[in-house]
Design a protein around this motif. Structure first.
Motif, PDB file in Angstrom:
ATOM      1  N   LEU A 937      -1.329   7.771 -20.933  1.00  0.00           N
ATOM      2  CA  LEU A 937      -0.803   9.128 -20.889  1.00  0.00           C
ATOM      3  C   LEU A 937      -1.032   9.767 -19.514  1.00  0.00           C
ATOM      4  O   LEU A 937      -0.120  10.387 -18.941  1.00  0.00           O
ATOM      5  N   SER A 938      -2.246   9.598 -18.964  1.00  0.00           N
ATOM      6  CA  SER A 938      -2.549  10.205 -17.656  1.00  0.00           C
ATOM      7  C   SER A 938      -1.711   9.558 -16.554  1.00  0.00           C
ATOM      8  O   SER A 938      -1.232  10.250 -15.644  1.00  0.00           O
ATOM      9  N   THR A 939      -1.502   8.219 -16.639  1.00  0.00           N
ATOM     10  CA  THR A 939      -0.666   7.532 -15.635  1.00  0.00           C
ATOM     11  C   THR A 939       0.774   8.047 -15.721  1.00  0.00           C
ATOM     12  O   THR A 939       1.412   8.309 -14.694  1.00  0.00           O
ATOM     13  N   PHE A 940       1.262   8.191 -16.949  1.00  0.00           N
ATOM     14  CA  PHE A 940       2.633   8.691 -17.132  1.00  0.00           C
ATOM     15  C   PHE A 940       2.787  10.085 -16.523  1.00  0.00           C
ATOM     16  O   PHE A 940       3.737  10.347 -15.761  1.00  0.00           O
ATOM     17  N   PHE A 941       1.867  10.981 -16.838  1.00  0.00           N
ATOM     18  CA  PHE A 941       1.982  12.356 -16.338  1.00  0.00           C
ATOM     19  C   PHE A 941       1.910  12.402 -14.816  1.00  0.00           C
ATOM     20  O   PHE A 941       2.646  13.152 -14.179  1.00  0.00           O
ATOM     21  N   PHE A1044     -11.300   0.735 -10.564  1.00  0.00           N
ATOM     22  CA  PHE A1044     -10.394  -0.359 -10.937  1.00  0.00           C
ATOM     23  C   PHE A1044      -9.323   0.125 -11.919  1.00  0.00           C
ATOM     24  O   PHE A1044      -8.135  -0.098 -11.722  1.00  0.00           O
ATOM     25  N   VAL A1045      -9.758   0.792 -12.971  1.00  0.00           N
ATOM     26  CA  VAL A1045      -8.846   1.145 -14.072  1.00  0.00           C
ATOM     27  C   VAL A1045      -7.743   2.084 -13.597  1.00  0.00           C
ATOM     28  O   VAL A1045      -6.558   1.877 -13.890  1.00  0.00           O
ATOM     29  N   PHE A1046      -8.105   3.118 -12.841  1.00  0.00           N
ATOM     30  CA  PHE A1046      -7.106   4.114 -12.456  1.00  0.00           C
ATOM     31  C   PHE A1046      -6.026   3.519 -11.542  1.00  0.00           C
ATOM     32  O   PHE A1046      -4.826   3.627 -11.856  1.00  0.00           O
ATOM     33  N   PRO A1047      -6.370   2.849 -10.429  1.00  0.00           N
ATOM     34  CA  PRO A1047      -5.309   2.288  -9.584  1.00  0.00           C
ATOM     35  C   PRO A1047      -4.531   1.169 -10.280  1.00  0.00           C
ATOM     36  O   PRO A1047      -3.338   1.003 -10.040  1.00  0.00           O
ATOM     37  N   PHE A1048      -5.200   0.397 -11.141  1.00  0.00           N
ATOM     38  CA  PHE A1048      -4.513  -0.690 -11.847  1.00  0.00           C
ATOM     39  C   PHE A1048      -3.412  -0.121 -12.742  1.00  0.00           C
ATOM     40  O   PHE A1048      -2.279  -0.618 -12.764  1.00  0.00           O
ATOM     41  N   ALA A1049      -3.759   0.947 -13.455  1.00  0.00           N
ATOM     42  CA  ALA A1049      -2.748   1.598 -14.309  1.00  0.00           C
ATOM     43  C   ALA A1049      -1.624   2.181 -13.452  1.00  0.00           C
ATOM     44  O   ALA A1049      -0.436   2.104 -13.813  1.00  0.00           O
ATOM     45  N   ALA A1050      -2.000   2.740 -12.290  1.00  0.00           N
ATOM     46  CA  ALA A1050      -1.002   3.325 -11.386  1.00  0.00           C
ATOM     47  C   ALA A1050      -0.040   2.254 -10.867  1.00  0.00           C
ATOM     48  O   ALA A1050       1.179   2.484 -10.780  1.00  0.00           O
ATOM     49  N   ILE A1051      -0.581   1.054 -10.534  1.00  0.00           N
ATOM     50  CA  ILE A1051       0.260  -0.041 -10.033  1.00  0.00           C
ATOM     51  C   ILE A1051       1.274  -0.465 -11.089  1.00  0.00           C
ATOM     52  O   ILE A1051       2.467  -0.641 -10.802  1.00  0.00           O
ATOM     53  N   GLY A1053       2.386   1.310 -13.514  1.00  0.00           N
ATOM     54  CA  GLY A1053       3.358   2.409 -13.619  1.00  0.00           C
ATOM     55  C   GLY A1053       4.376   2.375 -12.494  1.00  0.00           C
ATOM     56  O   GLY A1053       5.586   2.571 -12.720  1.00  0.00           O
ATOM     57  N   ILE A1054       3.898   2.127 -11.264  1.00  0.00           N
ATOM     58  CA  ILE A1054       4.803   2.104 -10.091  1.00  0.00           C
ATOM     59  C   ILE A1054       5.792   0.943 -10.213  1.00  0.00           C
ATOM     60  O   ILE A1054       6.986   1.097  -9.915  1.00  0.00           O
ATOM     61  N   GLY A1181      13.087   8.454  -1.677  1.00  0.00           N
ATOM     62  CA  GLY A1181      11.852   9.048  -1.149  1.00  0.00           C
ATOM     63  C   GLY A1181      10.696   8.877  -2.124  1.00  0.00           C
ATOM     64  O   GLY A1181       9.565   8.545  -1.720  1.00  0.00           O
ATOM     65  N   LEU A1182      11.005   9.097  -3.395  1.00  0.00           N
ATOM     66  CA  LEU A1182       9.972   8.927  -4.434  1.00  0.00           C
ATOM     67  C   LEU A1182       9.441   7.495  -4.430  1.00  0.00           C
ATOM     68  O   LEU A1182       8.221   7.256  -4.425  1.00  0.00           O
ATOM     69  N   LEU A1183      10.383   6.511  -4.435  1.00  0.00           N
ATOM     70  CA  LEU A1183       9.974   5.091  -4.477  1.00  0.00           C
ATOM     71  C   LEU A1183       9.175   4.706  -3.238  1.00  0.00           C
ATOM     72  O   LEU A1183       8.137   4.051  -3.332  1.00  0.00           O
ATOM     73  N   LEU A1184       9.663   5.110  -2.065  1.00  0.00           N
ATOM     74  CA  LEU A1184       8.962   4.740  -0.826  1.00  0.00           C
ATOM     75  C   LEU A1184       7.567   5.372  -0.772  1.00  0.00           C
ATOM     76  O   LEU A1184       6.618   4.756  -0.279  1.00  0.00           O
ATOM     77  N   ASN A1185       7.466   6.595  -1.260  1.00  0.00           N
ATOM     78  CA  ASN A1185       6.152   7.247  -1.324  1.00  0.00           C
ATOM     79  C   ASN A1185       5.160   6.400  -2.141  1.00  0.00           C
ATOM     80  O   ASN A1185       4.032   6.155  -1.718  1.00  0.00           O
ATOM     81  N   TYR A1186       5.644   5.919  -3.303  1.00  0.00           N
ATOM     82  CA  TYR A1186       4.761   5.127  -4.169  1.00  0.00           C
ATOM     83  C   TYR A1186       4.540   3.702  -3.638  1.00  0.00           C
ATOM     84  O   TYR A1186       3.466   3.134  -3.799  1.00  0.00           O
ATOM     85  N   VAL A1187       5.564   3.139  -3.015  1.00  0.00           N
ATOM     86  CA  VAL A1187       5.433   1.770  -2.487  1.00  0.00           C
ATOM     87  C   VAL A1187       4.394   1.726  -1.368  1.00  0.00           C
ATOM     88  O   VAL A1187       3.609   0.783  -1.264  1.00  0.00           O
ATOM     89  N   ILE A1188       4.397   2.762  -0.545  1.00  0.00           N
ATOM     90  CA  ILE A1188       3.378   2.819   0.529  1.00  0.00           C
ATOM     91  C   ILE A1188       1.987   2.971  -0.092  1.00  0.00           C
ATOM     92  O   ILE A1188       1.016   2.368   0.360  1.00  0.00           O
ATOM     93  N   GLN A1189       1.920   3.764  -1.146  1.00  0.00           N
ATOM     94  CA  GLN A1189       0.629   3.933  -1.837  1.00  0.00           C
ATOM     95  C   GLN A1189       0.135   2.622  -2.441  1.00  0.00           C
ATOM     96  O   GLN A1189      -1.055   2.347  -2.489  1.00  0.00           O
ATOM     97  N   ILE A1190       1.093   1.794  -2.912  1.00  0.00           N
ATOM     98  CA  ILE A1190       0.720   0.601  -3.680  1.00  0.00           C
ATOM     99  C   ILE A1190      -0.098  -0.381  -2.851  1.00  0.00           C
ATOM    100  O   ILE A1190      -0.914  -1.128  -3.378  1.00  0.00           O
ATOM    101  N   VAL A1191       0.097  -0.355  -1.525  1.00  0.00           N
ATOM    102  CA  VAL A1191      -0.670  -1.258  -0.656  1.00  0.00           C
ATOM    103  C   VAL A1191      -2.160  -0.943  -0.763  1.00  0.00           C
ATOM    104  O   VAL A1191      -2.980  -1.814  -1.031  1.00  0.00           O
ATOM    105  N   GLY A1192      -2.474   0.334  -0.576  1.00  0.00           N
ATOM    106  CA  GLY A1192      -3.875   0.735  -0.700  1.00  0.00           C
ATOM    107  C   GLY A1192      -4.398   0.549  -2.109  1.00  0.00           C
ATOM    108  O   GLY A1192      -5.533   0.119  -2.319  1.00  0.00           O
ATOM    109  N   LEU A1193      -3.520   0.842  -3.092  1.00  0.00           N
ATOM    110  CA  LEU A1193      -3.940   0.714  -4.494  1.00  0.00           C
ATOM    111  C   LEU A1193      -4.238  -0.735  -4.857  1.00  0.00           C
ATOM    112  O   LEU A1193      -5.193  -1.022  -5.579  1.00  0.00           O
TER     113      LEU A1193
END
Length: 1506
Positions: A937-941, A1044-1051, A1053-1054, A1181-1193
């Motif tokens: 739920l938190s990842t979705f929001f 671990f849990v938070f970025p893994f869920a974010a990945i 989701g992305i 823009g949305l996708l590129l924002n998250y794709v750049i984040q995914i490297v660090g995540l």
């Protein structure tokens, strides 16, 4: 001989514990007579450890090495790599590798490949280069620290003109560490700063890329060149950022590991120099806690602190770019960021204060745990397991209560930080909308990245500040310890000059004025080049002696034991200002009282000062006789006054015996001579020692071979060694051991009897070749015949040209002494020959009257010997042979301690399941589903909030006003914050609950583990589970799981978001996932084993540290500090071999994962710019924002995932203790619980009892039948190994019976719970153990009895008389009214008992053990050699008390002195596990059997039975 049988080796004459040898595995070549001297080695201690390791390696190589079956094993060759020999090991490769290999961490490939193919072993790792070894690093650090301290002292002197109130600067220790690693640590900070710059500037290119796509969308851009350039540039920037960040972590974390090693060595070095006060303020438990938990936190914090320095860089850049991008509206979001930052700093302060409270409880828990482990056998005897478990659990609950607060605060900060980009961007964009200044998608979505950078600062800064706060507390505690008061350096000039110059002496000197040490003769020894004794080069004029033959001169000296109970009545770091004021007042009052006493002639002086002859100086006047006679009866009822007006001159080669009643100060006098007791009148009193001196006090053995214990770092000389073995009556003992003198002695000497331990200590002292030898009761634990052998062959033989001072209560050997020093009981002494003292000292006459054994001790031939301190007999048989069939090879090579259990490959899923189950608590089975639900739920929001922003930007839903979009946007943002907070709180609860329960369960299992397990497992290994491993559970795992849990869920989701927008991307996911899986699997093969190896090597560090602290008195007396320091260095270096590689392999993984993440970003970027799908610029823009984040995540996820698995190693190790530890029989059995009054009479029946210690071992009791009637007093005697102590083992069910049964008052004890059984028995063991705390706690840990009962027990045991009882009743510890511990009676119930009861004499401790039994008031009392270590007067008093107070009880006495049991109702004579004689003592004597022979040898006549 039947080689298939285990046969007992015969014993001829010494007090050996019988050891069974498997002749199929062990031959006579193992005995000392067939062994050749080892080759000359530079360092015996270190090389001996290497030899043990080589033995382990050969054992591993003898097993069939095989490759592990892993997922990608088919890609590599099947050749099995051999384990390198020590000489074949390569040096650590980082410095010698080329730039490219360093950059991408490819220098690790050989280790990673070997670790993937097969399980890594210690010798697979690389040796450390000299610069990485702790010796070099510590030397550099100590130089820097000394410079800092010198400057600080000069500054203090300028201001105050003296150093009385000088304290170390708080920053001294960390600043010296920084100077030691300034280049590497500064480099790590620069790397981090560059990484932050790259990270903060990358949104500029992102904006250009989104603008390019927007222009393409509207047809303004035709060429793809710019887009490709922007895409590649952004990917390269991302990868450079990853490289810089990973090299920062590698450098900083390596610095942390190095600092931890330096401080570990510094703490150990300091331990050798502590004064008495410092030793009191820093007991072993506290030092252990400091070394384990505090240094671990410092290690962690050093890796994070550059974040504090560098975090302003990305923040400033991000703020500037935000203002440029979206203008003044961004200030709303920036304002929220600033407020959030200040709020996080405030929360960090709260964390700091809470951590200070946690540390106090951690110290208490570790101290209690260490005490329980050290004395577990006694705890089992008294059935006190539940009391200890309750105490540890209570402290653990308090500790976890504060830890939960810390975790909730940290989780709140993290939850807030991860949702902050959503909140700040939401506020900024809503402000933009409200002010009608909406920007382009490029500006908006690049700003999202910038807000993400700000949020990252919020996320990382609290971690850095929180770990920094923990480290600050750790550094403060280290500073307190390292700057603690020291003994005078001159007095403790223990090490050779070259080593002293390199050694680190720290802290203010407490000068021991009046002590003067001089070695008057030059050393001329075979091992002089290897000796670590120092030659004092002092001015000879200082040492003008009245008699050139004198080696020790004491004149007009008063000695006192300093008491610090009132100086520090609670925790060192826990005193309030009021406590300190009260403490200062009490000190001032005590000093004033003492001065008044001295002024009024308060000290009893009984010497004629005009007489010049030192011997005459100790003759008594008539008045002194009367004073001392009145005081002798009550000497143990009062606080020991110290030694008063001592005048003593000892000549070279004299044999002096120090004797007196218990508590009169025999041990104190030896300590005074050795310089360990404070000289109270340095202006008048003088102590001069003219030769090298060794003080051999309480028997202490290290966990090493017999030979290593005797040599103690000296070079082996075969002839000299054999002479020492013979003189100390050790020949037969060693001949019985499985590997001769190469047999390993268990920790604390558990494989030896008390007599063997005493004689090994004696042999160690003799082998040192010192000129003056002080022995504290070394022959109390041996029988009269062995004592006579030692006197004739050692004291009057091998050591005839040495000066010997022996404190003893074995009065039978007084005749052979040149002179006697008799302690009168009032702090004074009387010196003379036996006849002189008999004529003039009535107290001496009284003591002599308690024994008539002098004559008997000249009979030195005995076929049967009385057992020498065989309370360990059963243990020793069990331990020496319990390695049994599966470990026969260890038996033949003399190994006693078991190897540490080491899991291999993946951590079992059972461990994860148990961890979650234990953490579920109030949630039950719903805990995990509930957590996953809130996580999803938190990842979705979080993701959908920004997706909704893109919907808003492109007006996705036609006909809807901006208010519609804004309302939902704000709602999603706040829901993201709330749900994330709930998710993290559930995780904190699960972590906290699991850590608490797992630790408490493990404690419970350890307390109920069988003694056979405990005696073969080093304490350091167990403590490692309850210090570092528990700390990992408490602090590390929660942190890493969250990361671990938070970025893994974010990945996840992305990736789902990307597939929704770009379906073709789904084709790339399996390939990227496969590469990701390969890297993770390849890395885990090595990293898991590296972590396990590091944990095992850390256990060795802890074990050696703990052993060194417990044996400190012996090590210092024998001047063997250098050897133990070098051994500590060796273990630290071996641990760091694994630790450095564990850090580096993490970075290898992250760098290679960044490559995959960059490919991921490249694919998404190319799909966007080539317009393969019809998506809007806002969505791009949305996708590129998250794709750049995914490297660090991705990097964060994998680093945390592997870190979680590494930390789960700690869970695995505690899980093993909590669920898989061997256990005794049921502790409680409600269904068979006996009635409360059981046993009503104390009738014991042994029926066909057979006992063996392990299934594969011989019987130690064989078909024994015996009835012991109610109230009967039964004495049990027989030669060593006859099975006497095995009867006690069977009664207490320390080992279960092979067959037969034991009944007490008709109830079979096998059907009872162990608590019901043991709580109804009383025992007075040979080694009386006292626990730290109060006297009340020692008598009644469950608080089941009132003060009246406890005081009555003290009176009946002879520790209090009626008058003292009244005083004790009237006084109460009341610091508010200035009634401190020093004002209480010595045996007041509130009086403090120091660690190991060292503030009571051995005899007093024995009487307290007697009082314990009186409190319990059982119907059955067992005396297990209870009086072997006390003088005859105390023995007589104990026997008198037993006959009077236990007249209605059944008493079993395992006899040390035959005279003790002559008046018993019945005597049992044991031999080879069977009863050979039993009956009335007089009848047995008259029957001319075994008992008669024993009586004849002990010179017992018919008259003695009357």
């Amino acid at each position: 001989m039947n080689n298939n049988l285990l046969e007992p080796s015969p014993s001829n004459n010494s007090d050996t514990t019988v050891t069974y040898v498997d002749y199929a595995e062990s031959t006579n070549d193992n005995t000392i007579y067939r062994q050749q001297p080892p080759r000359r080695q530079k360092n015996n201690i270190v090389s001996s450890q290497t030899n043990l390791e080589k033995e382990d390696i050969s054992r591993l190589e003898s097993q069939e090495l095989q490759n592990q079956k892993r997922w990608f094993s088919f890609l590599f060759s099947r050749k099995v790599d051999p384990i390198p020999l020590d000489s074949e090991r390569e040096l650590y490769k980082f410095d010698s590798s080329n730039v490219i290999y360093k950059l991408f961490f490819w220098w690790l490939w050989p280790i990673l490949l070997r670790g993937y193919k097969r399980t890594l072993q210690p010798n697979d790792l690389w040796k450390l280069t000299p610069e990485l070894k702790v010796e070099y690093m510590h030397e550099k650090w100590s130089e820097h620290l000394n410079k800092i301290l010198d400057k600080s002292k000069k500054k203090h002197l300028k201001k105050y003109h003296n150093l009385d109130d000088y304290k170390w600067p708080v920053w001294a220790v960390p600043y010296a560490l920084y100077l030691t690693f300034c280049w590497s640590y500064t480099l790590s900070t620069i790397l981090l700063a560059l990484s932050f710059v790259v990270q903060a500037l990358s949104p500029l290119i992102t904006r250009r890329l989104i603008d390019f796509i927007e222009y393409r969308y509207f047809g303004l851009e035709k060429s793809l060149k710019k887009g490709i350039a922007y895409t590649i540039s952004s990917v390269v920037l991302i990868y450079i950022n990853g490289l810089l960040m990973n090299h920062f972590f590698h450098t900083a974390m390596t610095c942390g590991a190095q600092c931890k090693a330096i401080l570990t060595k510094a703490l150990l070095l300091k331990s050798f120099d502590l004064s008495a006060k410092s030793r009191y303020l820093f007991p072993i438990g506290r030092v252990t806690s400091l070394m384990s938990t505090d240094l671990a936190r410092i290690d962690l914090a050093i890796g994070f602190q550059p974040l504090v320095i560098c975090f302003p860089i990305p923040v400033i850049i991000a703020i500037v770019l935000l203002l440029t991008n979206i203008g003044i509206s961004s200030l709303a979001g920036i304002g929220l960021f600033v407020v959030s930052l200040l709020f996080c700093v405030w929360l960090t302060k709260k964390l700091f204060m809470t951590r200070e409270k946690v540390v106090k409880y951690t110290d208490q828990r570790i101290s209690l745990m260490r005490e329980a482990l050290t004395n577990l056998k006694v705890i089992k005897f008294y059935a006190w397991e539940m009391a200890y478990r309750m105490n540890i659990t209570k402290i653990r609950e308090k500790e976890m209560k504060y830890l939960f607060t810390i975790k909730v605060l940290r989780n709140f900060i993290t939850a807030y930080a991860v949702t902050l980009p959503t909140l700040t961007s939401m506020i900024s964009f809503v402000t933009m909308w409200a002010t009608n200044s909406m920007k382009s998608p490029g500006q908006v979505f690049s700003s999202l990245s910038l807000f993400g950078i700000l949020a990252q600062a919020i996320m990382l800064l609290p971690i850095a500040l929180a770990t920094g706060a923990d480290a600050l507390i750790g550094f403060g505690r280290c500073k307190d310890y390292l700057s603690a008061e020291e003994l005078n350096d001159e007095l403790n000039n223990k090490l050779d000059e070259p080593y002293i110059n390199n050694r680190f002496f720290i802290g203010p000197d407490r000068s021991s004025e009046g002590f003067e040490f001089r070695h008057s003769r030059t050393m001329n020894r075979e091992d002089s080049e290897n000796s670590n004794l120092s030659n004092g080069n002092y001015d000879d004029d200082m040492y003008d002696s009245e008699d050139e033959d004198s080696v020790i001169e004491i004149k007009n000296a008063n000695f006192v034991w300093e008491s610090f109970h009132d100086d520090m009545n609670d925790s060192l770091w826990d005193l309030t200002k009021e406590d300190k004021k009260r403490s200062q007042k009490r000190r001032e009052r005590k000093i004033a009282k003492k001065r008044a006493q001295q002024a009024a002639g308060g000290y009893i002086s009984v010497h004629n000062e005009k007489q010049e002859d030192p011997q005459e100086n100790n003759r008594y006047t008539k008045e002194s006789y009367l004073q001392s006679i009145e005081s002798i009866d009550s000497n143990i009822n009062e606080q020991f006054p110290g030694l008063m007006n001592i005048n003593l001159s000892i000549k070279r080669n004299e044999f002096i015996i120090v004797t007196g009643a218990i508590g009169t100060g025999k041990t104190s006098l030896l300590n005074a001579i050795a310089g360990f007791m404070k000289l109270d009148n340095p202006s008048n009193g003088k102590v001069k020692v003219y030769d090298e001196l060794i003080f051999c006090s309480a028997p202490w053995v290290q966990n090493a071979t017999v030979r290593e214990n005797i040599l103690f770092g000296k070079r082996y000389n075969h002839d000299k060694y054999m002479q020492v073995i013979d003189a100390c009556a050790l020949e037969d003992d060693i001949a019985l051991l499985p590997a001769g003198d190469n047999t390993e002695i268990g920790e604390r000497g558990v494989t030896l009897s008390g007599g063997q331990k005493a004689r090994i200590n004696l042999a160690r002292a003799c082998y040192t070749d010192a000129d003056v030898l002080l022995f504290d009761d070394v022959i109390s634990a041996v029988d009269s015949r062995v004592a006579q052998h030692i006197v004739n062959r050692l004291f009057r033989g091998l050591l005839r040209n040495k000066t010997i001072i022996l404190a003893t209560h074995q009065l039978g050997i007084l005749e052979v002494a040149d002179r006697i020093v008799f302690l009168n009981g009032d702090g004074t002494i009387d010196v003379g020959k036996v006849d002189e003292l008999m004529c003039r000292n009535e107290n001496f006459q009284r003591l002599i009257d308690y024994t008539q054994e002098r004559e008997s001790e000249s009979n030195n031939a005995s076929e049967y010997e009385l057992n020498v301190s065989n309370n360990k007999e059963g243990d020793a048989i069990a331990i020496s042979t319990q390695l049994s069939a599966s470990n026969k090879k260890d038996l033949a090579t003399g190994r006693t301690m078991t190897e540490e259990e080491r899991a291999i490959n993946a951590i079992s899923w059972d461990v994860y399941k148990k961890y979650v189950k234990l953490g579920s608590g109030i949630f039950g089975w719903t805990a995990l589903p509930l957590f996953i639900f809130f996580l999803a739920l938190s990842t979705f929001f979080q993701l959908f909030t920004n997706t909704w922003l893109s919907f808003w930007m492109e007006k996705k839903f036609k006909g809807k006003s901006d208010n519609f979009y804004v309302g939902w946007y704000v709602g999603f943002a706040f829901l993201a914050v709330i749900v994330t907070a709930i998710q993290f709180t559930i995780m904190a609860y699960i972590n906290n609950r699991a850590a608490e329960v797992l630790n408490v369960k493990a404690v419970g299992k350890v307390l109920h583990a069988p003694m056979s397990y405990m005696d073969t497992t080093p304490i350091g290994r167990i403590l490692n589970r309850f210090t570092k491993d528990t700390d990992s559970l408490d602090n590390e795992i929660g942190e890493q799981m969250r990361l671990f849990v938070f970025p893994f869920a974010a990945i996840i989701g992305i990736i789902i978001l990307c597939i929704c927008y770009l379906p073709w991307f789904a084709i790339a996911v399996p390939f990227l996932g496969g590469a990701f899986t390969f890297l993770a699997n390849f890395y885990q093969g090595s990293s898991r084993e590296l972590k396990r190896l590091e944990a095992i090597q850390r256990s060795l560090v802890y074990n050696n540290f703990n052993e060194t602290l417990t044996g400190m008195a012996t090590i210092k007396s024998f001047k063997a500090e250098k050897n133990f320091i070098e051994r500590n260095d060796y273990y630290l270096n071996r641990m760091n071999e694994a630790y450095y590689l564990a850090i580096a392999t993490q970075r290898w993984l992250c760098i290679h994962l960044d490559m995959i993440a960059c490919m991921f970003a490249l694919i998404i970027g190319m799909l966007c710019i080539t317009e393969q799908f019809d998506i809007s610029p806002s969505s791009t823009g949305l996708l590129l924002n998250y794709v750049i984040q995914i490297v660090g995540l991705l990097a964060l996820t994998i680093r945390s995932m592997t870190q979680v698995e590494n930390e789960m190693n700690s869970v695995e190790r505690l899980h093993e203790y909590a669920f898989n530890l061997p256990q005794e029989a049921a502790y409680m059995k409600a269904e068979t619980s006996p009635p409360p009054e059981w046993p009503p009479s104390g009738y014991i029946e042994f029926k066909d009892v057979s006992l063996r210690y392990r299934p594969t071992l011989p019987l130690v009791l064989k078909d024994m039948n015996l009835n012991i009637y109610p109230g009967e007093k039964v004495g049990i005697c027989g030669r060593t190994g006859a099975g006497k102590s095995s009867i006690m083992t069977a009664l207490y069910r320390l080992t279960e019976l092979e067959k037969g049964s034991i009944s007490i008052d008709g109830i079979d004890i096998a059907n009872l719970g162990l608590c019901d059984l043991r709580s109804k028995l009383s025992i007075i063991p040979q080694d009386p153990v006292l626990f730290q705390g109060t006297l009340r706690k020692n008598l009644d840990p469950f608080e089941s009895y009132g003060d009246k009962v406890l005081l009555d027990a003290l009176r009946r045991s002879g520790l209090l008389d009626e008058q003292s009882m009244e005083i004790v009743r009237r006084t109460k510890y009341d610091p508010k009214n200035e009634v401190g511990y020093d004002d209480l009676h010595k045996f007041h119930l509130d009086q403090l008992v120091d660690d190991d009861g060292v503030n009571f004499s051995l005899g007093e401790r024995q009487l307290i053990a007697l009082a314990r039994s009186l409190v319990r008031n059982s119907k059955i009392l067992i005396l297990d050699e209870a009086t072997s270590s006390v003088d005859f007067e105390t023995d007589s008093r104990i026997q008198e008390t037993i006959s009077k107070e236990f007249r209605n009880c059944t008493v079993l006495c395992i006899a040390h002195r035959l005279k003790t049991i002559l008046h018993y109702d019945r005597i049992i004579v044991m031999d080879k596990g069977k009863i050979v004689e039993k009956g009335d003592p007089m009848q047995l004597y008259q029957s001319n059997g075994t008992f008669k022979q024993m009586c004849d040898k002990a010179n017992i006549k018919v008259d003695d039975f009357v």
